[in-house]
Design an enzyme around this catalytic site. Structure first.
Site, PDB file in Angstrom:
ATOM      1  N   ASP A 170       0.831  -1.206   0.000  1.00 26.10           N
ATOM      2  CA  ASP A 170       0.000   0.000   0.000  1.00 26.10           C
ATOM      3  C   ASP A 170       0.870   1.262   0.000  1.00 26.10           C
ATOM      4  O   ASP A 170       2.088   1.198  -0.177  1.00 26.10           O
ATOM      5  CB  ASP A 170      -0.961  -0.019   1.187  1.00 26.10           C
ATOM      6  CG  ASP A 170      -0.258   0.016   2.547  1.00 26.10           C
ATOM      7  OD1 ASP A 170       0.979   0.158   2.597  1.00 26.10           O
ATOM      8  OD2 ASP A 170      -0.961  -0.106   3.570  1.00 26.10           O
ATOM      9  N   GLU A 173       3.741   0.979   2.215  1.00 27.89           N
ATOM     10  CA  GLU A 173       4.665  -0.108   1.919  1.00 27.89           C
ATOM     11  C   GLU A 173       4.500  -1.271   2.888  1.00 27.89           C
ATOM     12  O   GLU A 173       5.466  -1.834   3.397  1.00 27.89           O
ATOM     13  CB  GLU A 173       6.093   0.451   1.856  1.00 27.89           C
ATOM     14  CG  GLU A 173       6.133   1.589   0.836  1.00 27.89           C
ATOM     15  CD  GLU A 173       7.462   2.268   0.643  1.00 27.89           C
ATOM     16  OE1 GLU A 173       8.204   2.416   1.622  1.00 27.89           O
ATOM     17  OE2 GLU A 173       7.736   2.668  -0.500  1.00 27.89           O
ATOM     18  N   GLU A 330       8.077  14.648   8.002  1.00 24.86           N
ATOM     19  CA  GLU A 330       7.129  13.622   7.563  1.00 24.86           C
ATOM     20  C   GLU A 330       5.992  13.487   8.568  1.00 24.86           C
ATOM     21  O   GLU A 330       4.818  13.458   8.209  1.00 24.86           O
ATOM     22  CB  GLU A 330       7.862  12.285   7.406  1.00 24.86           C
ATOM     23  CG  GLU A 330       7.009  11.153   6.882  1.00 24.86           C
ATOM     24  CD  GLU A 330       7.839   9.904   6.616  1.00 24.86           C
ATOM     25  OE1 GLU A 330       7.908   9.478   5.452  1.00 24.86           O
ATOM     26  OE2 GLU A 330       8.437   9.365   7.576  1.00 24.86           O
TER      27      GLU A 330
END
Length: 377
Positions: A170, A173, A330
């Site tokens: 996905d 990962e 992130e």
């Protein structure tokens, strides 16, 4: 929405957009690739189609045709060089064979367009659909000739039409054994973009692309909805922070559909905390923090649905996460789902990726959607 901001806050939000553009363009490789995160140990030296496609959309919306065009040129060249590999994979499929995951196209590339030399969770199809959507959207926005990227488009479409329904990793990962709704949504968005593009109507794959898109809609309708909302993968009941992308921008569900509203509500209920959005409830990566890009994605969806106040809430939250240099990470650790797992990831890969170009690209998208980047507003 600009009227809801005082001049000081508007200046702050616009300054972050300006810095986001600089972060992305100054770190863009000479060959056109957008590095995922130039200083993070596990991402350094690689470019993902997934990250890059959204980053290019933010850059395109900001009005930088040169940088976005260089990225699309890079992808086109990478895929053009994969023509023989895709033809071989399709031939094997035609013979009734099932190519191993290791034979499939990778999800990330070195800046010179080659496979990585270290092991990775590489078989992911979403990025190919995302790039098709991104390049067609960029060309349409700026009146550009798609023939510049036609060879790469042909390769990506042929690959997706052949392998769209195969389980793969996905967005995060993980879970190669499942068919993920967000992956199917991305493929749908890409195939609809090329299949309905007037400049590509004569392509030999045009009808096949739209048929696969229709098949994806049927499959998700039959197996990807629980309690009125989209789910993480077919047969699951969980939600995922990437699911709003099935609505905006990939159009698997219309923004004003009840399914879209229920999906936004389910993601907000399970994964949104004070404006920051988690990936999924079982996320242990760096303790399962809140992701900048997912907050922007939900905000983007809210803006398109008419909830500009809700969208601005996410934009403000994102701006608050910038470090002293203006760089966006992130994820942030303010609200961890599994705090006991954070230290093991820091020991393995170092501190969280900062700056993450995808985070900055998504900020540009949401800021543009809200009119923040318009100097005339």
């Amino acid at each position: 929405m600009i009227a809801a901001l005082d001049l000081s806050e508007l200046s702050r939000l616009r300054s972050l957009a300006e810095h986001s553009h600089a972060v992305i363009t100054e770190r863009q490789d000479a060959g056109g690739a957008y590095p995922a995160a130039p200083t993070f140990s596990a991402y350094r030296g690689y470019a993902w189609l997934r990250d890059g496609s959204f980053t290019a959309e933010g850059i395109s919306r900001y009005g930088d045709l040169v940088s976005a065009g260089r990225f699309h040129d890079w992808v086109n060249d990478v895929l053009r060089r994969r023509r023989a590999q895709v033809d071989s994979l399709r031939a094997a499929l035609g013979r009734g064979e099932v190519p191993p995951n290791e034979a499939m196209l990778p999800t990330r590339f070195t800046f010179d367009g080659n496979d990585g030399s270290d092991p990775w969770w590489d078989f992911q199809t979403d990025g190919y659909g995302m790039w098709l959507w991104s390049v067609v959207t960029h060309a349409s926005r700026h009146g550009l000739d798609l023939s510049r990227w036609r060879e790469g488009i042909d390769v990506a479409v042929d690959y997706l039409v052949a392998f769209w329904d195969r389980p793969c990793y996905d967005w995060w990962e993980e879970h190669v054994e499942h068919r993920h709704v967000s992956t199917l949504g991305a493929i749908h968005g890409g195939l609809v973009a090329v299949g309905t593009c007037e400049a590509l109507r004569s392509a030999p794959w045009s009808a096949a692309a739209l048929k696969v898109a229709a098949d994806i809609r049927s499959l998700v309708t039959a197996e990807g909805i629980v309690d009125g909302h989209l789910v993480k993968w077919l047969g699951s009941s969980a939600v995922d922070g990437s699911l709003p992308a099935c609505v905006v921008p990939f159009g698997l569900v219309a923004p004003d559909d009840d399914l879209a509203a229920m999906t936004r509500a389910a993601v907000a209920k399970d994964l949104d905390f004070d404006g920051g959005v988690h990936r999924f409830t079982a996320d242990v990566f760096y303790g399962g923090g809140q992701w900048i890009l997912l907050s922007a994605l939900l905000g983007w969806n809210l803006a398109v649905a008419g909830d500009t106040a809700g969208a601005l809430r996410h934009l403000r939250w994102i701006a608050d996460q910038a470090d002293e240099h203006g760089d966006l990470p992130e994820q942030v650790p303010h609200h961890l789902l599994h705090p006991g797992s954070r230290d093991e990831w820091i020991a393995r890969w170092g501190t969280v990726a900062t700056p993450l170009l995808w985070s900055h690209g998504m900020y540009l998208i949401l800021a543009d959607e809200l009119g923040i980047t318009s100097k005339d507003s």
